[in-house]
Design a protein around this motif. Structure first.
Motif, PDB file in Angstrom:
ATOM      1  N   ALA A 137     -26.250 -20.402 -25.396  1.00 47.24           N
ATOM      2  CA  ALA A 137     -26.537 -19.060 -24.885  1.00 47.24           C
ATOM      3  C   ALA A 137     -26.736 -18.144 -26.085  1.00 47.24           C
ATOM      4  O   ALA A 137     -25.783 -17.841 -26.807  1.00 47.24           O
ATOM      5  N   ILE A 138     -27.978 -17.685 -26.302  1.00 49.64           N
ATOM      6  CA  ILE A 138     -28.331 -16.950 -27.517  1.00 49.64           C
ATOM      7  C   ILE A 138     -28.749 -15.526 -27.174  1.00 49.64           C
ATOM      8  O   ILE A 138     -29.603 -15.310 -26.300  1.00 49.64           O
ATOM      9  N   ASP A 139     -28.139 -14.605 -27.855  1.00 51.11           N
ATOM     10  CA  ASP A 139     -28.447 -13.180 -27.695  1.00 51.11           C
ATOM     11  C   ASP A 139     -29.785 -12.880 -28.398  1.00 51.11           C
ATOM     12  O   ASP A 139     -29.963 -13.179 -29.580  1.00 51.11           O
ATOM     13  N   ILE A 140     -30.742 -12.300 -27.641  1.00 52.06           N
ATOM     14  CA  ILE A 140     -32.035 -11.938 -28.239  1.00 52.06           C
ATOM     15  C   ILE A 140     -32.288 -10.432 -28.110  1.00 52.06           C
ATOM     16  O   ILE A 140     -33.440  -9.990 -28.112  1.00 52.06           O
ATOM     17  N   SER A 141     -31.204  -9.659 -28.014  1.00 57.31           N
ATOM     18  CA  SER A 141     -31.357  -8.207 -27.905  1.00 57.31           C
ATOM     19  C   SER A 141     -31.924  -7.631 -29.202  1.00 57.31           C
ATOM     20  O   SER A 141     -31.990  -8.306 -30.230  1.00 57.31           O
ATOM     21  N   SER A 142     -32.333  -6.362 -29.158  1.00 58.40           N
ATOM     22  CA  SER A 142     -32.981  -5.744 -30.311  1.00 58.40           C
ATOM     23  C   SER A 142     -32.074  -5.694 -31.532  1.00 58.40           C
ATOM     24  O   SER A 142     -32.543  -5.705 -32.681  1.00 58.40           O
ATOM     25  N   SER A 143     -30.755  -5.663 -31.326  1.00 56.37           N
ATOM     26  CA  SER A 143     -29.838  -5.624 -32.470  1.00 56.37           C
ATOM     27  C   SER A 143     -29.860  -6.919 -33.277  1.00 56.37           C
ATOM     28  O   SER A 143     -29.412  -6.956 -34.419  1.00 56.37           O
TER      29      SER A 143
ATOM     30  N   GLY B 136     -30.237  -7.358 -22.003  1.00 59.25           N
ATOM     31  CA  GLY B 136     -29.685  -6.604 -20.883  1.00 59.25           C
ATOM     32  C   GLY B 136     -29.595  -7.451 -19.633  1.00 59.25           C
ATOM     33  O   GLY B 136     -28.858  -7.125 -18.693  1.00 59.25           O
ATOM     34  N   GLU B 137     -30.340  -8.556 -19.586  1.00 57.61           N
ATOM     35  CA  GLU B 137     -30.302  -9.540 -18.502  1.00 57.61           C
ATOM     36  C   GLU B 137     -30.207 -10.935 -19.122  1.00 57.61           C
ATOM     37  O   GLU B 137     -30.397 -11.084 -20.322  1.00 57.61           O
ATOM     38  N   ALA B 138     -29.933 -11.921 -18.280  1.00 59.00           N
ATOM     39  CA  ALA B 138     -29.807 -13.287 -18.764  1.00 59.00           C
ATOM     40  C   ALA B 138     -30.732 -14.196 -17.978  1.00 59.00           C
ATOM     41  O   ALA B 138     -30.876 -14.047 -16.759  1.00 59.00           O
ATOM     42  N   TYR B 139     -31.367 -15.115 -18.672  1.00 61.35           N
ATOM     43  CA  TYR B 139     -32.295 -16.065 -18.042  1.00 61.35           C
ATOM     44  C   TYR B 139     -32.026 -17.467 -18.584  1.00 61.35           C
ATOM     45  O   TYR B 139     -31.746 -17.646 -19.775  1.00 61.35           O
TER      46      TYR B 139
ATOM     47  N   THR C 167     -35.119  -5.460 -20.910  1.00 67.51           N
ATOM     48  CA  THR C 167     -33.930  -4.686 -20.572  1.00 67.51           C
ATOM     49  C   THR C 167     -32.989  -4.629 -21.769  1.00 67.51           C
ATOM     50  O   THR C 167     -32.640  -5.667 -22.344  1.00 67.51           O
ATOM     51  N   THR C 168     -32.588  -3.430 -22.142  1.00 66.39           N
ATOM     52  CA  THR C 168     -31.718  -3.271 -23.307  1.00 66.39           C
ATOM     53  C   THR C 168     -30.264  -3.546 -22.939  1.00 66.39           C
ATOM     54  O   THR C 168     -29.873  -3.515 -21.771  1.00 66.39           O
ATOM     55  N   GLY C 169     -29.466  -3.811 -23.979  1.00 66.79           N
ATOM     56  CA  GLY C 169     -28.049  -4.071 -23.765  1.00 66.79           C
ATOM     57  C   GLY C 169     -27.703  -5.519 -24.076  1.00 66.79           C
ATOM     58  O   GLY C 169     -28.530  -6.317 -24.521  1.00 66.79           O
TER      59      GLY C 169
ATOM     60  N   GLY D 268     -22.782  -8.437 -30.357  1.00 66.37           N
ATOM     61  CA  GLY D 268     -22.303  -7.160 -29.814  1.00 66.37           C
ATOM     62  C   GLY D 268     -21.332  -7.327 -28.665  1.00 66.37           C
ATOM     63  O   GLY D 268     -20.981  -8.445 -28.257  1.00 66.37           O
ATOM     64  N   ASP D 269     -20.892  -6.196 -28.115  1.00 68.98           N
ATOM     65  CA  ASP D 269     -19.989  -6.181 -26.979  1.00 68.98           C
ATOM     66  C   ASP D 269     -20.772  -6.379 -25.688  1.00 68.98           C
ATOM     67  O   ASP D 269     -21.996  -6.371 -25.665  1.00 68.98           O
ATOM     68  N   ASN D 270     -20.048  -6.556 -24.610  1.00 69.77           N
ATOM     69  CA  ASN D 270     -20.663  -6.649 -23.294  1.00 69.77           C
ATOM     70  C   ASN D 270     -21.007  -5.237 -22.828  1.00 69.77           C
ATOM     71  O   ASN D 270     -20.142  -4.467 -22.444  1.00 69.77           O
ATOM     72  N   THR D 271     -22.299  -4.878 -22.872  1.00 68.81           N
ATOM     73  CA  THR D 271     -22.722  -3.510 -22.534  1.00 68.81           C
ATOM     74  C   THR D 271     -23.654  -3.459 -21.338  1.00 68.81           C
ATOM     75  O   THR D 271     -24.163  -2.387 -21.002  1.00 68.81           O
ATOM     76  N   ALA D 272     -23.929  -4.586 -20.709  1.00 70.63           N
ATOM     77  CA  ALA D 272     -24.856  -4.603 -19.582  1.00 70.63           C
ATOM     78  C   ALA D 272     -24.469  -5.744 -18.652  1.00 70.63           C
ATOM     79  O   ALA D 272     -23.534  -6.503 -18.915  1.00 70.63           O
ATOM     80  N   GLY D 273     -25.189  -5.813 -17.531  1.00 66.72           N
ATOM     81  CA  GLY D 273     -24.919  -6.884 -16.578  1.00 66.72           C
ATOM     82  C   GLY D 273     -23.935  -6.466 -15.513  1.00 66.72           C
ATOM     83  O   GLY D 273     -23.262  -5.433 -15.614  1.00 66.72           O
ATOM     84  N   ASN D 274     -23.825  -7.314 -14.487  1.00 70.92           N
ATOM     85  CA  ASN D 274     -22.983  -7.014 -13.330  1.00 70.92           C
ATOM     86  C   ASN D 274     -21.691  -7.813 -13.288  1.00 70.92           C
ATOM     87  O   ASN D 274     -20.861  -7.579 -12.395  1.00 70.92           O
ATOM     88  N   LEU D 275     -21.518  -8.751 -14.209  1.00 68.88           N
ATOM     89  CA  LEU D 275     -20.371  -9.650 -14.128  1.00 68.88           C
ATOM     90  C   LEU D 275     -19.444  -9.420 -15.310  1.00 68.88           C
ATOM     91  O   LEU D 275     -19.886  -9.202 -16.441  1.00 68.88           O
ATOM     92  N   ASP D 276     -18.141  -9.484 -15.028  1.00 70.80           N
ATOM     93  CA  ASP D 276     -17.133  -9.329 -16.063  1.00 70.80           C
ATOM     94  C   ASP D 276     -17.005 -10.645 -16.840  1.00 70.80           C
ATOM     95  O   ASP D 276     -16.773 -11.709 -16.246  1.00 70.80           O
ATOM     96  N   PRO D 277     -17.159 -10.619 -18.172  1.00 69.44           N
ATOM     97  CA  PRO D 277     -17.119 -11.856 -18.962  1.00 69.44           C
ATOM     98  C   PRO D 277     -15.814 -12.634 -18.802  1.00 69.44           C
ATOM     99  O   PRO D 277     -15.828 -13.860 -18.734  1.00 69.44           O
TER     100      PRO D 277
END
Length: 340
Positions: free
Chosen positions: A112-118, A155-158, A184-186, A216-225
């Motif tokens: 699971a790889i973060d590809i956000s702008s940061s 900001g979303e996961a696929y 989607t950001t986050g 980064g931290d969990n800043t988006a999404g609907n589910l609690d990590p």
């Protein structure tokens, strides 16, 4: 290969064999001693009739006389060759081919790889995402018999690639990772964990591993990590988390400098019965993946099969051939007059 082929007499052929009764090979040079003993006893106790060959050869040169005199050794030579080949057959030359079969239950792994702008920050060269892509490719290349899947998130996961052993396809997906894939950001860590666990929950593998890489931290999404991480325990999924990038200070709404909070990733790893790692540079990130690679290795069962083929028959035939030749020479002038 016919028994009379010279292939059976080649030194490289004889060296390539495995001999089941190697002691028989030592008897071949020892058999020469029998002929020496026979000659010694023959001189002492055997009556000899000396015959001059001068009348037989007439005016022929001395070289022919020498050759004819050496013919008396032909029969003993045939006897010795017959004994040698029979002893070689007794040694049981064999061609042994080993078939090695490795069996492994394999491990199912989701990256699971973060590809956000940061992830475009350049504290890791050339940037965080590029470094993660490079190290992830090396990790995939180092696996064997494991199914690996790929989840990307911002900001979303696929779920980008299902669990597969088609590493070429998986590497192509990893090479194409970029922040523009998700607008989607986050950072939706909880959603990424859920997507990954959904891929692993019905897996028949004994070991199921989730490797989450984020900066980064969990800043988006609907589910609690943390809630999702607790669900991972029920499905037997082990979670490793990697915080990418150097720790930097940010400023809150009151203008107070605060340290980057990596506690969420640590807690997820603890709940998921895995481990947390921080990668401050590319070498450290590579070492982390190497450590995970060593930790998550499926036991390999090795079975060795031996295909043994005996090759003694050609040497029996050669031995019989020289033995018959020796018997033939025994009944000729070469085995009587010349030998005496």
């Amino acid at each position: 290969m016919p028994w009379y082929a010279l292939y059976w007499l080649m030194p490289q052929t004889l060296r390539s064999f495995h001999y089941d009764n190697r002691w028989a090979l030592w008897l071949i040079p020892l058999s020469l001693g029998l002929f020496g003993l026979r000659r010694l006893l023959g001189r002492r106790y055997h009556q000899q009739l000396r015959v001059s060959l001068a009348g037989l050869v007439g005016s022929r040169p001395d070289g022919w006389m020498l050759i004819i005199s050496y013919l008396r050794f032909l029969m003993p030579l045939c006897v010795w060759l017959a004994i040698s080949f029979l002893l070689l057959a007794l040694a049981r030359p064999q061609v042994v081919r080993q078939l090695r079969e490795e069996q492994s239950d394999g491990i199912d792994i989701v990256l699971a790889i973060d590809i956000s702008s940061s992830m475009t920050e350049t504290d890791l060269r050339p940037n965080r995402l590029a470094a993660a892509r490079q190290v992830a490719q090396g990790f995939v290349n180092g696996r064997k018999n494991d199914r690996i899947g790929l989840v990307v998130f911002a900001g979303e996961a696929y779920s980008l690639c299902p669990l597969t052993t088609d590493y070429a396809l998986l590497l192509q997906y990893i090479r194409e990772l970029n922040p523009n894939m998700i607008r989607t950001t986050g950072t939706a860590i909880g959603d990424a964990l859920a997507r990954s666990i959904n891929r692993l929950r019905n897996s028949p593998a004994r070991s199921k591993v989730l490797i989450l890489l984020s900066d980064g931290d969990n800043t988006a999404g609907n589910l609690d990590p943390l809630t999702v991480a607790r669900l991972a325990q029920n499905f037997g999924v082990k979670i490793y988390t990697i915080a990418v990038g150097k720790q930097t200070r940010s400023t809150d709404t009151l203008g107070v400098a605060t340290q980057f909070d990596e506690g969420i990733l640590k807690t997820i790893a603890k709940v998921g019965q895995g481990a947390f790692f921080r990668a401050n540079d590319v070498d450290q990130l590579r070492q982390i993946f190497s450590r995970i690679d060593r930790l998550e290795r499926a036991p390999v069962r090795v079975q060795t099969y031996e295909d043994v083929q005996d090759q003694y028959r050609p040497y029996i035939y050669w031995g019989m051939l020289f033995l018959l030749l020796a018997l033939f020479l025994k009944n000729t002038v070469l085995g009587n007059s010349l030998e005496d």
